[in-house]
Design a protein around this motif. Structure first.
Motif, PDB file in Angstrom:
ATOM      1  N   ASN A  39       0.825  -1.212   0.000  1.00 31.81           N
ATOM      2  CA  ASN A  39       0.000   0.000   0.000  1.00 31.81           C
ATOM      3  C   ASN A  39       0.856   1.256   0.000  1.00 31.81           C
ATOM      4  O   ASN A  39       0.496   2.276  -0.577  1.00 31.81           O
ATOM      5  N   VAL A  43       0.798   4.294  -2.993  1.00 34.81           N
ATOM      6  CA  VAL A  43       0.494   5.700  -2.772  1.00 34.81           C
ATOM      7  C   VAL A  43       1.701   6.577  -3.114  1.00 34.81           C
ATOM      8  O   VAL A  43       1.557   7.667  -3.664  1.00 34.81           O
TER       9      VAL A  43
ATOM     10  N   ASN B  31       3.842   1.899   8.190  1.00 34.33           N
ATOM     11  CA  ASN B  31       3.403   2.155   6.820  1.00 34.33           C
ATOM     12  C   ASN B  31       2.362   1.143   6.362  1.00 34.33           C
ATOM     13  O   ASN B  31       1.401   1.488   5.688  1.00 34.33           O
ATOM     14  N   TYR B  34      -0.945   2.276   7.930  1.00 33.12           N
ATOM     15  CA  TYR B  34      -1.552   3.573   7.656  1.00 33.12           C
ATOM     16  C   TYR B  34      -1.505   4.032   6.190  1.00 33.12           C
ATOM     17  O   TYR B  34      -2.388   4.762   5.754  1.00 33.12           O
ATOM     18  N   ALA B  35      -0.474   3.658   5.450  1.00 32.14           N
ATOM     19  CA  ALA B  35      -0.297   4.247   4.121  1.00 32.14           C
ATOM     20  C   ALA B  35      -1.509   4.009   3.236  1.00 32.14           C
ATOM     21  O   ALA B  35      -2.042   2.890   3.196  1.00 32.14           O
ATOM     22  N   ASN B  36      -1.928   5.057   2.554  1.00 29.25           N
ATOM     23  CA  ASN B  36      -3.038   4.982   1.607  1.00 29.25           C
ATOM     24  C   ASN B  36      -4.371   4.678   2.284  1.00 29.25           C
ATOM     25  O   ASN B  36      -5.263   4.119   1.665  1.00 29.25           O
ATOM     26  N   LYS B  37      -4.511   5.015   3.551  1.00 28.51           N
ATOM     27  CA  LYS B  37      -5.774   4.786   4.254  1.00 28.51           C
ATOM     28  C   LYS B  37      -6.283   6.106   4.826  1.00 28.51           C
ATOM     29  O   LYS B  37      -5.496   7.003   5.131  1.00 28.51           O
ATOM     30  N   CYS B  45      -3.768   9.167   4.807  1.00 28.95           N
ATOM     31  CA  CYS B  45      -2.379   9.017   5.260  1.00 28.95           C
ATOM     32  C   CYS B  45      -1.490   8.634   4.082  1.00 28.95           C
ATOM     33  O   CYS B  45      -1.857   7.788   3.264  1.00 28.95           O
ATOM     34  N   ILE B  46      -0.337   9.242   4.006  1.00 26.58           N
ATOM     35  CA  ILE B  46       0.604   8.923   2.930  1.00 26.58           C
ATOM     36  C   ILE B  46       1.686   7.979   3.456  1.00 26.58           C
ATOM     37  O   ILE B  46       1.792   6.851   3.016  1.00 26.58           O
ATOM     38  N   CYS B  47       2.504   8.439   4.378  1.00 27.93           N
ATOM     39  CA  CYS B  47       3.526   7.564   4.922  1.00 27.93           C
ATOM     40  C   CYS B  47       4.088   8.159   6.204  1.00 27.93           C
ATOM     41  O   CYS B  47       3.755   9.275   6.583  1.00 27.93           O
ATOM     42  N   LEU B  48       4.979   7.382   6.831  1.00 28.82           N
ATOM     43  CA  LEU B  48       5.628   7.847   8.049  1.00 28.82           C
ATOM     44  C   LEU B  48       6.519   9.039   7.728  1.00 28.82           C
ATOM     45  O   LEU B  48       7.232   9.034   6.717  1.00 28.82           O
ATOM     46  N   VAL B  75       2.755  11.821   7.349  1.00 29.08           N
ATOM     47  CA  VAL B  75       2.380  12.771   6.306  1.00 29.08           C
ATOM     48  C   VAL B  75       0.951  12.449   5.898  1.00 29.08           C
ATOM     49  O   VAL B  75       0.648  11.299   5.578  1.00 29.08           O
TER      50      VAL B  75
END
Lengths: 162, 203
Positions: A39, A43, B31, B34-37, B45-48, B75
Motif C-alpha cells: 500500500n 500511494v 506504513n 496507515y499508508a493509503n488509508k 495518510c501517505i507515509c511515516l 504525512v
C-alpha cells in the motif's frame, strides 16, 4: 491508536516530495531485505506521478526549488503580508500571472489594487521560483488528456471484445 | 495540501521481521497499517514522516510478537478550506463534475459551484461554459483543472451489525472522505483556458 495532535504542522509539496525521494533513495541503497508494504508503494508512486505532471512546478525543468527557496521567497514577499495559507499555495502552485494569483489571494483587488502591483508580486515569484516553459507545459497537458482518453477507449474496447 | 499528524500507537513486530533493523521493522509496520488509508477527520495518510520515540520491545505471553509503544508523525493529505489544487476531470453527470488526482479520486464539483453560464450536455456527458459572446468552452474529460476546496464530507465506515445492515440495504456505500470543490471564479477551471501566452488570454 491515539491521535496526539491532529495537525502539528503543514507541509509544502516540495517538502513532501523531498521526503518521498529521500525515502526512495534510502530503500534503494541499503539493499534492504524484504519488500516494503504494497500500500505504501502504491500511494508513493501515485503521489510522485501527481507531482511530476504538468503544470506542477515540481515536474518542470530546471527544478525550481532548493533548500533555500522557502526562506528566500518568504523574505522577499514579507512586505506584502500574505497569510500562511496563501504563502503555502504560492509555493505549491507558482502563480506567475495576476489571474492565477487572484485564485489564491482573497480579496486581491482590495489588498493589492492595480495591475502594476500584482505584476510586481508575480515578478518576484518568477524570479525566485523560475518561469515555466508555458508552451511545453500546455503541450504536455493536452498530450496527457489525449493519452488518458485513448487509454479509456482501449479499455472500453477490450470489455466489448470479452 | 499536506499536514503532519502526531500519533501514538502500539506496533507489533512479527518474528519473521527480526532480521530487519528495529527502526526499519517499525517503519514498515506503521506504513503497512496507515499508508493509503483514510482516518476519520484526519485525512488520507501517505507515509511515516519521522519516529519520535519508541519504548523497549516487550514480548507478550503466548505469542512471539515484540510489542513496542511508539510515537510518530505521519504525512497526511488534508487540503484546507479554500486551498487551490490541481486535478483532472474524470467524468461528469448532471449533478456535477468528478475530479481526481493520481492518488485521490474523491473530489466532486457540484453544478452550483461551476461558473455562471455552465450547462450540461447530456448527449456528450460534458459540461460547457457559455461566454457572453456565445462561444462555448468545454470541460473535456481528462483535462487538467484548477479548483478550490470548499467542503469536506466524512463518512464513518465502521462495520455494521446484521440488523443495521438490513436497514441500510439499498443505500450506496459512500467513500470515507470526499472533498467538494468549486470552479466558480476567474482563474479556476481548465488550466488551458487561463495559462495561454500573450494578451489575448487576458481579459
Amino acid at each position: 491508536m491515539k491521535i496526539l495532535e491532529a495537525q502539528s504542522a503543514t507541509l509544502t509539496n516540495y517538502e513532501v516530495y523531498t521526503h518521498l525521494m529521500d525515502q526512495r533513495a534510502r530503500y534503494a541503497k541499503k539493499e534492504m531485505q524484504g519488500r516494503r508494504p504494497g500500500n505504501l508503494e502504491t500511494v508513493v508512486k501515485e503521489l510522485l506521478e501527481y507531482f511530476h505532471e504538468a503544470p506542477s512546478p515540481l515536474g518542470s525543468k530546471p527544478f525550481p526549488y532548493n533548500e533555500h527557496t522557502i526562506r528566500t521567497l518568504f523574505d522577499r514577499l514579507r512586505p506584502y503580508d500574505f497569510t500562511k495559507a496563501e504563502f503555502l499555495m504560492i509555493l505549491n502552485l507558482r502563480p506567475i500571472k495576476p489571474e492565477n494569483l487572484n485564485t489564491i489571494v482573497e480579496e486581491m483587488e482590495g489588498r493589492f489594487p492595480g495591475e502594476e502591483l500584482q505584476r510586481e508580486i508575480c515578478e518576484i515569484i518568477a524570479e525566485v521560483l523560475g518561469k515555466p516553459d508555458g508552451e511545453a507545459e500546455r503541450h504536455a497537458m493536452s498530450e496527457n488528456a489525449i493519452e488518458a482518453r485513448k487509454e479509456l477507449e482501449r479499455q472500453g474496447e477490450n470489455v466489448e471484445i470479452e | 495540501m499536506f499536514i503532519l499528524t502526531k500519533i501514538a500507537d502500539l506496533v507489533q513486530i512479527h518474528p519473521e521481521d527480526f532480521n530487519k533493523e528495529a527502526s526499519q521493522a517499525i517503519e514498515d509496520n506503521i506504513n503497512a497499517k496507515y499508508a493509503n488509508k483514510v482516518i476519520q477527520k484526519i485525512g488520507l495518510c501517505i507515509c511515516l514522516y519521522d519516529l519520535l520515540s519508541a519504548s523497549e520491545g516487550l514480548i507478550g505471553h503466548g505469542t512471539g510478537l515484540v510489542n513496542v509503544n511508539v510515537e510518530f508523525r505521519l504525512v497526511v493529505f488534508r487540503p484546507f478550506k479554500h486551498e487551490v489544487m490541481l486535478g483532472r476531470i474524470s467524468s461528469a453527470t448532471e449533478e456535477g463534475i468528478r475530479v481526481r488526482t493520481q492518488f485521490f479520486d474523491q473530489i466532486f464539483i457540484p453544478t452550483s459551484n461551476l461558473p455562471e453560464g455552465s450547462k450540461f450536455l447530456p448527449s456528450e456527458q460534458l459540461f460547457y461554459w457559455e461566454l457572453e459572446d456565445g462561444s462555448k468552452l468545454y470541460y473535456d474529460n481528462q483535462e487538467t483543472v484548477r479548483f478550490r476546496i470548499e467542503e469536506e464530507v466524512w463518512t464513518d465506515q465502521s462495520p455494521m451489525g446484521p440488523k443495521e445492515r438490513d436497514d441500510a440495504a439499498g443505500t450506496i456505500k459512500s467513500s470515507p472522505y470526499v472533498v467538494k470543490g468549486s470552479m466558480a471564479d476567474a482563474g479556476l477551471g481548465p488550466c488551458l483556458w487561463w495559462d495561454g501566452e500573450g494578451e489575448e488570454a487576458e481579459e
